[in-house]
Design a protein around this motif. Structure first.
Motif, short mmCIF file in Angstrom:
data_model
loop_
_atom_site.label_atom_id
_atom_site.label_comp_id
_atom_site.label_asym_id
_atom_site.label_seq_id
_atom_site.Cartn_x
_atom_site.Cartn_y
_atom_site.Cartn_z
N LEU A 18 -1.97 -2.76 4.70
CA LEU A 18 -1.37 -1.42 4.70
C LEU A 18 -1.96 -0.57 5.80
CD1 LEU A 18 -1.12 -0.55 0.89
CD2 LEU A 18 0.61 -1.59 2.38
N GLU A 19 -3.26 -0.66 5.98
CA GLU A 19 -3.94 0.09 7.04
C GLU A 19 -3.42 -0.34 8.41
OE1 GLU A 19 -8.44 0.45 8.73
OE2 GLU A 19 -8.20 0.40 6.55
N TYR A 20 -3.29 -1.65 8.61
CA TYR A 20 -2.79 -2.16 9.89
C TYR A 20 -1.36 -1.64 10.16
CZ TYR A 20 -0.64 -5.21 13.28
OH TYR A 20 0.06 -5.67 14.36
N LEU A 21 -0.49 -1.73 9.17
CA LEU A 21 0.89 -1.27 9.35
C LEU A 21 0.93 0.22 9.66
CD1 LEU A 21 2.60 -3.21 6.40
CD2 LEU A 21 2.69 -3.77 8.85
N ASP A 22 0.13 0.99 8.93
CA ASP A 22 0.08 2.44 9.14
C ASP A 22 -0.43 2.78 10.54
OD1 ASP A 22 0.45 5.11 8.12
OD2 ASP A 22 -1.73 5.26 7.97
N GLU A 23 -1.51 2.15 10.94
CA GLU A 23 -2.11 2.43 12.26
C GLU A 23 -1.18 2.03 13.40
OE1 GLU A 23 -5.83 0.35 12.25
OE2 GLU A 23 -6.83 1.90 11.06
N PRO A 27 7.05 0.97 9.85
CA PRO A 27 7.54 1.54 8.59
C PRO A 27 7.46 0.51 7.47
CG PRO A 27 9.37 1.18 10.13
CD PRO A 27 8.12 0.81 10.85
N PHE A 28 6.91 0.93 6.33
CA PHE A 28 6.76 -0.01 5.22
C PHE A 28 6.95 0.68 3.89
CE2 PHE A 28 2.51 1.61 6.09
CZ PHE A 28 1.98 1.85 4.83
N GLU A 29 7.27 -0.15 2.91
CA GLU A 29 7.42 0.29 1.53
C GLU A 29 6.43 -0.52 0.71
OE1 GLU A 29 10.62 -0.22 -2.12
OE2 GLU A 29 11.32 -0.46 -0.07
N ILE A 30 5.68 0.16 -0.13
CA ILE A 30 4.72 -0.51 -1.00
C ILE A 30 5.39 -0.85 -2.33
CG2 ILE A 30 2.56 -0.26 -2.29
CD1 ILE A 30 1.68 1.76 -0.12
N ILE A 31 5.26 -2.09 -2.73
CA ILE A 31 5.70 -2.52 -4.05
C ILE A 31 4.42 -2.85 -4.83
CG2 ILE A 31 7.01 -4.22 -5.37
CD1 ILE A 31 8.76 -4.55 -2.79
N ASP A 32 4.07 -1.96 -5.73
CA ASP A 32 2.84 -2.11 -6.51
C ASP A 32 3.09 -3.12 -7.62
OD1 ASP A 32 0.68 -1.91 -8.25
OD2 ASP A 32 0.55 0.27 -8.10
N MET A 33 2.76 -4.37 -7.35
CA MET A 33 3.12 -5.44 -8.29
C MET A 33 2.25 -5.45 -9.54
SD MET A 33 2.05 -8.74 -6.13
CE MET A 33 0.36 -9.27 -5.99
N ILE A 34 1.19 -4.68 -9.57
CA ILE A 34 0.35 -4.61 -10.77
C ILE A 34 0.92 -3.58 -11.75
CG2 ILE A 34 -1.94 -4.10 -11.68
CD1 ILE A 34 -1.70 -6.76 -10.07
#
Length: 116
Positions: A18-23, A27-34
């Motif tokens: 996530l940090e790499y994508l943000d930096e 553009p990304f969407e997080i799917i919180d699988m927990i």
């Protein structure tokens, strides 16, 4: 293209992606699988995108796996149900870009995957 990340916040590799994508302005969407577990059908769809067998995404060194699942044989359908109910057993992160997906390790592979 929007990248989807199957994410577990307790996982340092997942947070690093996530940090790499943000930096890098990806553009990304997080799917919180927990906190929002995937259904067996959603898992089946992701496996098709990964072009992998179900067992390839099972965390076989996880304590839960070793204590409850390592000594038995399960069908793919049973594994889909087990993983849907126990999302911590799923390898992470999983990166999805359109019709394809990959396990998000090592990060060098993710960089290549994102750029292509």
């Amino acid at each position: 293209m929007l990248v989807k990340v199957l994410h577990n916040n307790n996982c340092s590799k997942s947070r690093a992606i996530l940090e790499y994508l943000d930096e890098n302005g990806v553009p990304f969407e997080i799917i919180d699988m927990i906190n929002d577990p995937l259904s067996p059908l959603e898992l089946k769809t992701i496996l098709k995108k990964l072009n992998q067998s179900i067992f390839s995404i099972v965390r076989t060194h996880d304590k839960l796996y070793l204590e409850n699942y390592s000594s038995k044989q399960y069908t793919d359908e049973e594994w889909l149900d087990i993983l849907s109910k126990n999302p911590s057993l799923i390898q992470r992160p999983i990166i999805i870009k359109g019709p394809v997906a990959m396990l998000g390790r090592p990060i060098e592979n993710v960089k290549y995957f994102i750029d292509k």
